[in-house]
Design an enzyme around this catalytic site. Structure first.
Site, short mmCIF file in Angstrom:
data_model
loop_
_atom_site.label_atom_id
_atom_site.label_comp_id
_atom_site.label_asym_id
_atom_site.label_seq_id
_atom_site.Cartn_x
_atom_site.Cartn_y
_atom_site.Cartn_z
N SER A 1 4.10 2.82 -15.86
CA SER A 1 2.98 3.06 -16.77
C SER A 1 1.71 3.20 -15.95
CB SER A 1 2.78 1.88 -17.74
OG SER A 1 3.96 1.62 -18.47
N GLU B 1 6.83 6.00 -8.99
CA GLU B 1 5.40 5.69 -8.90
C GLU B 1 4.70 6.63 -7.93
OE1 GLU B 1 4.20 1.57 -8.43
OE2 GLU B 1 6.18 0.90 -9.05
N GLY C 1 0.78 -1.24 0.00
CA GLY C 1 0.00 0.00 0.00
C GLY C 1 0.81 1.28 0.00
N SER C 2 2.07 1.23 -0.47
CA SER C 2 2.84 2.48 -0.48
C SER C 2 2.26 3.47 -1.49
CB SER C 2 4.32 2.22 -0.74
OG SER C 2 4.54 1.77 -2.05
N ASP D 1 -3.22 -5.65 -17.46
CA ASP D 1 -2.24 -4.68 -17.98
C ASP D 1 -2.42 -4.35 -19.47
OD1 ASP D 1 -1.00 -4.81 -15.46
OD2 ASP D 1 0.26 -6.49 -16.08
N ASN E 1 -4.72 1.72 -13.48
CA ASN E 1 -3.78 0.81 -12.83
C ASN E 1 -2.38 1.39 -12.99
OD1 ASN E 1 -2.75 -1.59 -11.60
ND2 ASN E 1 -2.19 -2.37 -13.63
N HIS F 1 1.63 0.27 -13.23
CA HIS F 1 2.45 -0.91 -13.49
C HIS F 1 3.92 -0.49 -13.49
CE1 HIS F 1 3.11 -4.99 -14.87
NE2 HIS F 1 4.03 -4.51 -15.69
C1 GRF Z 1 3.71 -1.25 -7.38
O1 GRF Z 1 5.01 -1.51 -7.85
C2 GRF Z 1 2.76 -1.12 -8.52
O2 GRF Z 1 3.32 -0.59 -9.67
C3 GRF Z 1 2.35 -2.54 -8.77
O3 GRF Z 1 2.29 -3.12 -7.49
C4 GRF Z 1 3.16 -2.44 -6.60
C5 GRF Z 1 2.35 -2.03 -5.43
O4 GRF Z 1 3.14 -1.50 -4.41
N1 GRF Z 1 1.12 -2.62 -9.52
P1 GRF Z 1 2.47 -0.86 -3.14
O5 GRF Z 1 1.55 -1.92 -2.53
O6 GRF Z 1 1.70 0.35 -3.57
O7 GRF Z 1 3.59 -0.51 -2.21
#
Ligand code: GRF
Length: 205
Positions: free
Chosen positions: A146, A184, A17-18, A155, A112, A114
């Site tokens: 992405s 991200e 959940g970061s 995806d 989403n 990715h």
């Molecule tokens: C992230 O790398 C995201 O791109 C992928 O899953 C991971 C989730 O990380 N879809 P977090 O749970 O948000 O830390």
């Protein structure tokens, strides 16, 4: 097209959940014109649910197998989203496909994130360290992030935006993952905010 100031957002996750945390912070400081009002996880132990709880955000553990049929599961999830007047869904490391009925109902309003440059290194089974291992094994000099619209296939929906991240010669999957994840956290809220503000040309609106 949704341009209201306070879009109601549901975040779906399976793990740490970061990105949820980054979206919450972006919402608080106004980078994201929306509020996370619901967090859904298929895993009761996902740390993302703890983050949501600390922030006073409602949580829901959605396990399709607990229902008598996939149709019943889908109808219950959809009803909960509609009861809470959800406008947008942000998948944040959610390792399941959304029920097709949910995808249809929220067409062009589900995103989403990715951790690679789609269409490369995407699809079923391409998540977490598998992605970064594949990128390093390929010898690619760059990877990235992405953000894409979600359809019925993993995806596969149209990419809204990408950011590029270098792959360094001595990278391990972990060091690359950390560099990508940092991007991200900055990037997701900005793209979601642009979607909410109607900044993308979308098909079938
Ligand atoms: C992230 O790398 C995201 O791109 C992928 O899953 C991971 C989730 O990380 N879809 P977090 O749970 O948000 O830390």
């Amino acid at each position: 097209m949704m341009t209201q100031e306070t879009a109601r957002i549901a975040v779906f996750l399976s793990g740490a959940g970061s990105n949820l945390k980054a979206l919450i912070d972006a919402s608080k400081c106004g980078i994201l014109s929306g509020k996370i009002v619901l967090v859904v996880s298929n895993r009761a132990q996902a740390f993302g649910l703890t983050i949501a709880g600390e922030e006073g955000i409602e949580t829901f553990v959605f396990k399709e197998k607990r229902y008598d049929s996939p149709e019943e599961a889908s109808a219950d999830l959809l009803a909960r989203l509609q009861q809470r007047r959800i406008d947008y869904i942000a998948l944040s490391g959610y390792l399941r496909l959304l029920p097709a009925e949910v995808v249809r109902t929220f067409r062009n309003r589900i995103v989403n994130i990715h951790p690679a440059l789609l269409p490369k290194y995407g699809g079923k089974g391409m998540y977490g360290h598998f992605v970064h291992e594949a990128v390093i094994a390929s010898g690619d000099k760059e990877s990235g992030v992405s953000v894409h619209l979600v359809n019925e296939v993993y995806d596969d929906g149209p990419v809204l935006e990408q950011v590029r991240v270098p792959v360094l010669p001595d990278d391990t999957p972990d060091t690359l993952a950390a560099r990508v994840l940092k991007q991200e956290h900055k990037f997701y809220a900005r793209v979601l905010n642009k979607l909410i503000k109607g900044k993308y040309q979308l098909d079938h609106e």
